[in-house]
Design a protein around this motif. Structure first.
Motif, PDB file in Angstrom:
ATOM      1  N   ARG A 228      74.574 -52.292  16.270  1.00 41.28           N
ATOM      2  CA  ARG A 228      74.572 -52.921  17.584  1.00 41.28           C
ATOM      3  C   ARG A 228      74.272 -54.410  17.458  1.00 41.28           C
ATOM      4  O   ARG A 228      73.491 -54.825  16.602  1.00 41.28           O
ATOM      5  CB  ARG A 228      73.526 -52.271  18.494  1.00 41.28           C
ATOM      6  CG  ARG A 228      73.871 -50.845  18.920  1.00 41.28           C
ATOM      7  CD  ARG A 228      72.765 -50.304  19.808  1.00 41.28           C
ATOM      8  NE  ARG A 228      72.983 -48.936  20.200  1.00 41.28           N
ATOM      9  CZ  ARG A 228      73.585 -48.557  21.328  1.00 41.28           C
ATOM     10  NH1 ARG A 228      74.022 -49.475  22.171  1.00 41.28           N
ATOM     11  NH2 ARG A 228      73.743 -47.279  21.616  1.00 41.28           N
ATOM     12  N   SER A 230      72.427 -57.666  18.244  1.00 42.67           N
ATOM     13  CA  SER A 230      71.044 -57.875  18.669  1.00 42.67           C
ATOM     14  C   SER A 230      70.963 -58.715  19.944  1.00 42.67           C
ATOM     15  O   SER A 230      71.848 -59.520  20.250  1.00 42.67           O
ATOM     16  CB  SER A 230      70.249 -58.564  17.553  1.00 42.67           C
ATOM     17  OG  SER A 230      70.826 -59.831  17.248  1.00 42.67           O
ATOM     18  N   PRO A 233      70.854 -55.939  25.825  1.00 48.98           N
ATOM     19  CA  PRO A 233      70.315 -54.644  26.249  1.00 48.98           C
ATOM     20  C   PRO A 233      71.416 -53.630  26.536  1.00 48.98           C
ATOM     21  O   PRO A 233      72.499 -53.979  27.018  1.00 48.98           O
ATOM     22  CB  PRO A 233      69.532 -54.992  27.522  1.00 48.98           C
ATOM     23  CG  PRO A 233      70.184 -56.235  28.041  1.00 48.98           C
ATOM     24  CD  PRO A 233      70.625 -57.002  26.824  1.00 48.98           C
ATOM     25  N   SER A 234      71.118 -52.376  26.246  1.00 46.08           N
ATOM     26  CA  SER A 234      72.091 -51.312  26.527  1.00 46.08           C
ATOM     27  C   SER A 234      72.176 -51.021  28.020  1.00 46.08           C
ATOM     28  O   SER A 234      73.237 -50.644  28.522  1.00 46.08           O
ATOM     29  CB  SER A 234      71.699 -50.036  25.772  1.00 46.08           C
ATOM     30  OG  SER A 234      71.714 -50.243  24.381  1.00 46.08           O
ATOM     31  N   SER A 266      66.609 -53.762  23.619  1.00 43.83           N
ATOM     32  CA  SER A 266      67.720 -54.170  22.758  1.00 43.83           C
ATOM     33  C   SER A 266      67.177 -54.339  21.348  1.00 43.83           C
ATOM     34  O   SER A 266      65.959 -54.435  21.140  1.00 43.83           O
ATOM     35  CB  SER A 266      68.325 -55.494  23.244  1.00 43.83           C
ATOM     36  OG  SER A 266      67.359 -56.541  23.216  1.00 43.83           O
ATOM     37  N   ARG A 275      63.071 -53.463  17.816  1.00 38.24           N
ATOM     38  CA  ARG A 275      63.592 -53.580  19.178  1.00 38.24           C
ATOM     39  C   ARG A 275      62.820 -54.603  20.005  1.00 38.24           C
ATOM     40  O   ARG A 275      61.609 -54.764  19.843  1.00 38.24           O
ATOM     41  CB  ARG A 275      63.538 -52.226  19.905  1.00 38.24           C
ATOM     42  CG  ARG A 275      64.632 -51.240  19.503  1.00 38.24           C
ATOM     43  CD  ARG A 275      64.566 -50.003  20.366  1.00 38.24           C
ATOM     44  NE  ARG A 275      65.633 -49.068  20.086  1.00 38.24           N
ATOM     45  CZ  ARG A 275      66.823 -49.079  20.672  1.00 38.24           C
ATOM     46  NH1 ARG A 275      67.083 -50.009  21.598  1.00 38.24           N
ATOM     47  NH2 ARG A 275      67.750 -48.198  20.357  1.00 38.24           N
ATOM     48  N   THR A 316      62.903 -62.691  23.732  1.00 35.42           N
ATOM     49  CA  THR A 316      64.032 -61.921  23.214  1.00 35.42           C
ATOM     50  C   THR A 316      64.387 -62.468  21.842  1.00 35.42           C
ATOM     51  O   THR A 316      64.572 -63.678  21.675  1.00 35.42           O
ATOM     52  CB  THR A 316      65.256 -62.026  24.138  1.00 35.42           C
ATOM     53  OG1 THR A 316      64.929 -61.496  25.421  1.00 35.42           O
ATOM     54  CG2 THR A 316      66.431 -61.244  23.553  1.00 35.42           C
ATOM     55  N   SER A 318      67.059 -62.322  18.610  1.00 40.75           N
ATOM     56  CA  SER A 318      68.427 -61.961  18.233  1.00 40.75           C
ATOM     57  C   SER A 318      68.924 -62.927  17.182  1.00 40.75           C
ATOM     58  O   SER A 318      68.500 -64.091  17.134  1.00 40.75           O
ATOM     59  CB  SER A 318      69.360 -61.992  19.453  1.00 40.75           C
ATOM     60  OG  SER A 318      69.430 -63.298  19.996  1.00 40.75           O
TER      61      SER A 318
END
Length: 338
Positions: A228, A230, A233-234, A266, A275, A316, A318
């Protein structure tokens, strides 16, 4: 038909140096001292984009056909250093969309569509060259329903999107990016809007998305295929309720509102080992329509939007970086529509 014109310019200086390890579990970055690295020479970039588009919609019985096409030209001038020669990169592309809907019953329209995309990307790679544009295609199918005799409208759509030439960290120098990634996004979204009482409107939206790497490697050279992406969010959810005071009220012209945004978990890294936590945020709205004072002011509106009103502090992570997100923010607007 229409014409789109956009211009973008940027300048930057990049510094890179060693820093202590970042623990994504304990998030110890708030207690670490990191020295400011020496900055390299400045680079500049200007980008001009011109696009022309044409759209047409036709109805054949209960079928609704929508066609649109767009051609874009992008011109970029890049200066890797203040005294370097200009590097020119020009791109152009044609994109389009075709959609077909069917009136199955009054207010009920299932549909399907196919579209291609072309997105210029600003910035320079480690060689001072502009990124090539990202391209993609999308298949979407769904249904829209306006409940007869009500002011309630709902929509549901599923989608499958492929994108190539997206920006990912450069394996040879993680201070830079390269347009070498490819991802596939699958998911669905649902939305409903309703006038639940005089002057009272409610909007609810929910999105589930699964975005995975198709042809990408990490800055360490390991394959990310199937992982997925990074920082995305799903699951996300948002709802917003507004109330406009009636003309008979002493507060006529005033509108207030409030809403909730839920941002699900995420992955914090592209290796999918850690996560980011979920977060719930609250927003608010206050607006005033000056036509309530005098009809001659019709079209004038003052509005204040407040986001994250409780100033929820969250981060966040990523692509190997962590960022603080938007703090409590208030934006005032004076709007005139005609």
């Amino acid at each position: 038909p229409g014409v789109v014109d956009a211009r973008y310019s940027r300048s930057q200086r990049v510094g890179f140096g060693l820093a202590p390890d970042l623990n994504l579990v304990t998030r110890n970055y708030g207690q670490q001292f990191i020295a400011t690295p020496a900055l390299g020479p400045a680079s500049r970039q200007t980008q001009d984009q011109i696009g022309i588009y044409l759209q047409d919609q036709a109805k054949f019985g209960d079928f609704i056909l929508t066609l649109n096409g767009r051609h874009d030209w992008v011109f970029q001038d890049n200066f890797a250093t203040p005294d370097s020669a200009v590097s020119r990169q020009d791109n152009s592309a044609f994109t389009g969309r075709v959609g077909l809907g069917y009136v199955l019953a009054p207010g009920l329209v299932p549909y399907a569509s196919y579209a291609t995309t072309f997105t210029p990307q600003v910035g320079l790679d480690r060689n001072g060259q502009a990124f090539k544009p990202a391209t993609g295609d999308q298949i979407e199918a769904g249904v829209k329903y306006l409940i007869p005799g009500t002011n309630i409208q709902a929509a549901f759509a599923g989608f499958d999107i492929n994108q190539s030439s997206i920006l990912v960290p450069d394996a040879t120098n993680i201070a830079f990016q390269t347009a070498a990634g490819a991802v596939r996004s699958k998911g669905f979204e649902a939305e409903a809007t309703a006038n639940i009482a005089p002057g009272t409107n409610l909007t609810i939206a929910y999105t589930h998305v699964d975005i995975r790497f198709v042809n990408s490697t990490s800055f360490a050279g390991e394959s990310l295929n199937g992982n997925r992406v990074s920082g995305i969010p799903s699951d996300t959810y948002a709802s917003f309720l507004t109330y406009a005071f009636p003309p008979s009220s002493p507060l006529r012209g005033l509108q207030i509102g409030g809403g909730i945004r839920f941002i699900g978990t995420s992955f914090a890294d592209d290796q999918n080992t850690v996560r980011n936590t979920a977060v719930t945020l609250y927003d608010a709205l206050v607006a005033y329509d000056f036509a309530a004072l005098d009809p001659k002011y019709r079209g004038f509106r003052a509005q204040i939007n407040a986001y994250n009103i409780f100033d929820r502090n969250y981060t966040t992570c990523s692509f190997g970086f962590c960022n603080y997100n938007q703090p409590a923010t208030v934006i005032g607007s004076l709007i005139y529509r005609w």
